[in-house]
Motif scaffolding. Structure first.
Motif, mmCIF file in Angstrom:
data_model
loop_
_atom_site.group_PDB
_atom_site.id
_atom_site.type_symbol
_atom_site.label_atom_id
_atom_site.label_comp_id
_atom_site.label_asym_id
_atom_site.label_seq_id
_atom_site.Cartn_x
_atom_site.Cartn_y
_atom_site.Cartn_z
ATOM 1 N N LYS A 154 -8.865 10.265 -0.788
ATOM 2 C CA LYS A 154 -9.194 10.849 0.608
ATOM 3 C C LYS A 154 -8.957 12.219 0.674
ATOM 4 O O LYS A 154 -7.521 12.430 0.536
ATOM 5 C CB LYS A 154 -8.747 10.112 1.713
ATOM 6 N N HIS A 164 -3.183 5.058 -2.019
ATOM 7 C CA HIS A 164 -4.090 6.163 -1.556
ATOM 8 C C HIS A 164 -3.666 7.470 -1.804
ATOM 9 O O HIS A 164 -2.612 7.888 -1.638
ATOM 10 C CB HIS A 164 -3.916 5.896 -0.014
ATOM 11 N N TYR A 198 -2.669 9.103 9.221
ATOM 12 C CA TYR A 198 -3.222 8.253 8.017
ATOM 13 C C TYR A 198 -2.423 7.160 7.576
ATOM 14 O O TYR A 198 -3.073 5.814 7.375
ATOM 15 C CB TYR A 198 -3.561 8.986 6.860
ATOM 16 N N GLN A 199 -1.152 7.453 7.468
ATOM 17 C CA GLN A 199 -0.394 6.104 7.332
ATOM 18 C C GLN A 199 -0.423 5.066 8.263
ATOM 19 O O GLN A 199 -0.395 4.056 7.947
ATOM 20 C CB GLN A 199 1.374 6.752 7.323
ATOM 21 N N THR A 240 -3.125 4.391 10.401
ATOM 22 C CA THR A 240 -4.132 3.893 10.386
ATOM 23 C C THR A 240 -4.491 2.883 9.492
ATOM 24 O O THR A 240 -5.198 1.821 9.558
ATOM 25 C CB THR A 240 -5.245 5.042 10.341
ATOM 26 N N HIS A 241 -3.979 3.298 8.181
ATOM 27 C CA HIS A 241 -4.356 2.479 6.886
ATOM 28 C C HIS A 241 -2.983 1.378 6.623
ATOM 29 O O HIS A 241 -2.982 1.063 5.421
ATOM 30 C CB HIS A 241 -4.725 3.353 5.899
ATOM 31 N N ASN A 242 -1.967 1.434 7.366
ATOM 32 C CA ASN A 242 -0.821 0.597 7.269
ATOM 33 C C ASN A 242 0.028 0.924 5.792
ATOM 34 O O ASN A 242 0.097 0.036 5.146
ATOM 35 C CB ASN A 242 -1.103 -0.888 7.054
ATOM 36 N N ILE A 243 0.182 2.211 5.462
ATOM 37 C CA ILE A 243 0.860 2.586 4.420
ATOM 38 C C ILE A 243 2.293 2.018 4.466
ATOM 39 O O ILE A 243 3.049 2.240 5.514
ATOM 40 C CB ILE A 243 0.718 4.191 4.145
ATOM 41 N N ARG A 267 0.903 -1.115 -0.119
ATOM 42 C CA ARG A 267 -0.098 0.046 -0.186
ATOM 43 C C ARG A 267 0.791 1.328 0.086
ATOM 44 O O ARG A 267 1.562 1.357 0.990
ATOM 45 C CB ARG A 267 -0.938 -0.059 1.302
#
Length: 289
Positions: free
Chosen positions: A233, A200, A246-247, A249-252, A170
């Motif tokens: 987003k 993302h 955001y990184q 939270t979304h496992n970037i 991701r």
């Protein structure tokens, strides 16, 4: 693809991040089918060499003897640096070969890392280096002493590695509608490096609607690439804080963004967004100029 103008260049210095630098460089080289070059530089730091006052009352013979000893010690130190660098390059070469890179190139150069990279710029496709070298590797509140100069001096994609390797699944594009952000979108849409990944596309801006059309157009460009899953987003808040949250939270796994788009004066007065992201993010940053 195997030309001098398409090399992935990895900078090795024996720091704790050197292994991760090798791993990310090998991942890129395999994905884009490009040759990989490993670089180690020996900077003798003449400006930091101890300055001894030998003009005092010691005898001429003693002073000459002391000078000879200093020269001998410097020669020994240079030989040790050379040998240590060769061992580091050999270890790095074996690591990237185990990662699937068949014929990595090794290069050891004398002089400043920044100057060496400027000389090599035309042959660099992507530069990979650690967030901190050996000098600052135990100082999490600092970035490498030469990193800012390198980012400002080169106009090539630069992957700044700050943690152990994890195969990216991701990615996040920090999108603000700027030329650098559009360049990031174009690069992700066209490069084989990102095929099959989830992207993302994230913007942090005031709630005035000005970015929404640009964000939508950029998302459609990525979707039209065919094999990239796109999540667009829009966020609010302090940019570096919102993006880093955001990184997590979304496992970037990797963030793509423009670097130092403001003037040097602006950065001195307000602090650089790029520098704040480098310090706050826990995942690698791919920076574009």
């Amino acid at each position: 693809m195997n030309t001098d103008k398409n090399r992935v260049l990895a900078c090795i210095d024996g720091s704790t991040l050197s292994e991760a630098v090798c791993d990310y460089a090998a991942w890129i080289a395999r994905r884009v089918d490009a040759p990989l070059k490993l670089l180690h530089t020996i900077d003798h730091h003449p400006e930091t060499a101890p300055k001894s006052d030998l003009s005092g009352n010691i005898g001429v013979d003693s002073r000459d003897h002391l000078l000879e000893e200093i020269i001998s010690l410097e020669q020994q130190r240079s030989k040790l640096q050379l040998q240590q660098g060769k061992l580091q390059l050999q270890a790095a070469k074996e690591r990237v070969k185990q990662a699937g890179v068949a014929d990595p190139i090794v290069n050891q150069r004398h002089g400043s890392l920044v100057e060496s990279l400027i000389e090599l710029e035309d042959s660099i496709r992507v530069l990979v280096l650690g967030l901190r070298g050996k000098v600052h590797e135990n100082q999490p509140d600092k970035i490498g002493a030469k990193l800012e100069s390198i980012i400002r001096s080169l106009h090539r994609p630069i992957l700044v590695v700050n943690a152990a390797f994890k195969t990216p699944e991701r990615i996040m594009i920090a999108y603000d509608g700027s030329k650098a952000a559009e360049k990031a979108v174009d690069m992700v849409a066209t490069s084989p490096l990102y095929h099959g990944l989830t992207c993302h596309l994230v913007s942090v801006s005031k709630d005035d609607g000005s970015i929404e059309k640009l964000l939508e157009d950029a998302a459609n460009k990525l979707r039209n690439a065919g094999d990239i899953k796109v999540i667009a987003k829009k966020l609010q808040g302090k940019p570096e804080q919102a993006l880093c949250e955001y990184q997590e939270t979304h496992n970037i796994d990797l963030t793509v963004m423009g670097a130092y788009s403001h003037t040097r004066l602006h950065d001195l007065l307000l602090g650089s967004f790029t520098a704040r992201m480098l310090l706050n993010t826990k995942k690698p940053l791919l920076l574009l100029r």
